[in-house]
Design an enzyme around this catalytic site. Structure first.
Site, PDB file in Angstrom:
ATOM      1  N   GLY A  15       0.731  -1.342   0.057  1.00 42.03           N
ATOM      2  CA  GLY A  15      -0.070   0.102   0.012  1.00 42.03           C
ATOM      3  C   GLY A  15       0.786   1.225  -0.015  1.00 42.03           C
ATOM      4  O   GLY A  15       1.883   1.389   0.437  1.00 42.03           O
ATOM      5  N   ARG A  76       1.112  -5.112  -5.776  1.00 43.48           N
ATOM      6  CA  ARG A  76       1.320  -6.360  -4.964  1.00 43.48           C
ATOM      7  C   ARG A  76       1.760  -7.582  -5.825  1.00 43.48           C
ATOM      8  O   ARG A  76       1.163  -7.401  -6.922  1.00 43.48           O
ATOM      9  CB  ARG A  76      -0.186  -6.561  -4.225  1.00 43.48           C
ATOM     10  N   ASP A 107       5.223  -5.036   6.428  1.00 44.16           N
ATOM     11  CA  ASP A 107       5.926  -6.161   6.807  1.00 44.16           C
ATOM     12  C   ASP A 107       5.806  -7.257   5.568  1.00 44.16           C
ATOM     13  O   ASP A 107       6.860  -8.051   5.489  1.00 44.16           O
ATOM     14  CB  ASP A 107       4.965  -6.885   8.093  1.00 44.16           C
ATOM     15  N   THR A 129       3.926   2.528   5.703  1.00 42.91           N
ATOM     16  CA  THR A 129       2.464   2.103   5.978  1.00 42.91           C
ATOM     17  C   THR A 129       1.822   2.986   6.971  1.00 42.91           C
ATOM     18  O   THR A 129       2.387   3.295   7.884  1.00 42.91           O
ATOM     19  CB  THR A 129       2.669   0.495   6.371  1.00 42.91           C
ATOM     20  N   ASP A 131      -0.488   2.218   8.455  1.00 41.07           N
ATOM     21  CA  ASP A 131      -1.168   1.201   9.660  1.00 41.07           C
ATOM     22  C   ASP A 131      -0.287   1.235  10.898  1.00 41.07           C
ATOM     23  O   ASP A 131      -0.667   0.733  11.816  1.00 41.07           O
ATOM     24  CB  ASP A 131      -1.291  -0.319   9.289  1.00 41.07           C
ATOM     25  N   ARG A 175      -6.064  -1.875   8.428  1.00 39.31           N
ATOM     26  CA  ARG A 175      -5.958  -3.219   8.395  1.00 39.31           C
ATOM     27  C   ARG A 175      -6.437  -4.055   9.716  1.00 39.31           C
ATOM     28  O   ARG A 175      -7.248  -3.792   9.969  1.00 39.31           O
ATOM     29  CB  ARG A 175      -4.592  -3.647   7.909  1.00 39.31           C
TER      30      ARG A 175
END
Length: 325
Positions: A15, A76, A107, A129, A131, A175
């Site tokens: 992402g 991806r 990760d 990220t 997240d 996520r």
């Protein structure tokens, strides 16, 4: 024996996150300052396997630090999860003279970096990220911008929620991690915060809280819901049926990934990108750049991937205390 590095590759994977361009810029300019060549790899590991590899100069990263997204694009790549794909990626690196790669991503991207390192390509990961779910670091590129974007959106939803005396469920990204939800819950003064790490799926508790707050004279009720809990629309229908209070769900979605990065994301991403380039120039491999206890540090990628990261229980307790009283 330290492997001499002559050419450094850089890619963004997974992402996108605001601040990735600042990291790319820092890698390119720091590597060039150290007398190395730099190659940009477009579209992450997918672009590596398709040999979408370009030479990069200082001019190529001019006027990019303020831009969201990633100038190298991202994708991806399932093929790179296979041993055959990883071996082909390492061979392509060798064919293009790439001695080391900076991988900017999360990760999943680091697992690819780990594989390349094991196949002889010096690799350093930079945590990019929104997240904030990389265990070895207290900061990840993009989180600060994303959480500020979400915070501002929730403020706006609160205004209309108050005007209509509604309950609003606002779903934020992250996520399976609840950091954006937790920070927004505190910053926006939410009445309820739902995190995948702590949520007990007791909707009756939420309903009771809404009813109690309405009896106390509150004109709105804001629920910040993490993506990892989800189901905001169906939850809104159930809450409205149980309370009789108009309830709306707002899913903020990918707007949180975009926009010009904050000062923090520009500066921290620049520091991390520069450090990654320096590590490669020193012949280091299988490392991840992180930020802990006020310092930029590097960690063994195997140890970094094995670390656990959960929500700070004290932060969560404070959030709950402030929202319920």
């Amino acid at each position: 024996m330290t492997k001499e590095i002559n050419t450094i590759g850089v890619l963004t994977s997974g992402g996108d996150a605001p601040g990735m361009n600042a990291a790319i810029r820092a890698v390119v300019r720091k590597a060039l300052a150290n007398g190395k060549k730099v190659k940009g790899i477009r579209k992450g590991y997918s672009g590596l396997l398709n040999e979408e590899i370009i030479d990069m100069t200082a001019n190529d990263v001019s006027n990019t630090i303020e831009r969201g997204g990633t100038i190298l694009f991202t994708a991806r790549c399932k093929e790179f999860m296979t041993k055959e794909g990883q071996e082909r990626g390492a061979e392509i690196c060798r064919n293009h003279g790439i001695d080391g790669i900076v991988v900017i991503g999360g990760d999943g991207s680091f697992k690819g970096a780990q594989a390349l390192a094991n196949l002889g390509v010096n690799t350093v990961g930079v945590p990019g990220t929104i997240d904030l779910d990389i265990s070895c670091t207290e900061y990840t590129i993009g989180f600060d911008t994303a959480v500020n974007t979400a915070m501002e959106a929730i403020d706006k939803v609160r205004d209309t929620s108050t005007s209509h005396e509604r309950c609003s469920i606002i779903e934020v990204m992250g996520r399976n991690a609840g950091y954006i939800a937790l920070w927004c819950g505190i910053a926006n003064g939410a009445e309820d915060i739902l995190l995948p790490e702590n949520y007990n799926y007791d909707e009756q508790e939420i309903i009771n809280n809404i009813i109690a707050n309405r009896k106390r004279g509150k004109k709105h009720h804001i629920i910040v819901n993490a993506e990892g809990v989800g189901h905001s629309t169906s939850m809104a229908r159930r809450i409205e049926a149980a309370t009789g209070i108009e309830t709306r769900a707002t899913i903020l979605g990918h707007m949180q990934r975009g926009g010009s990065p904050t000062c923090k994301d520009r500066v921290y991403a620049s520091m991390m990108g520069a450090m990654a380039a320096d590590l490669l120039c020193a012949g280091k491999t299988n490392r991840v750049v992180g930020y802990q206890h006020g310092r930029f540090q590097d960690f063994d990628i195997n140890e970094a991937l094995d670390m656990d990261k959960g929500i700070d229980p004290y932060q969560y307790e404070i959030a709950q205390s402030l929202s319920r009283h």
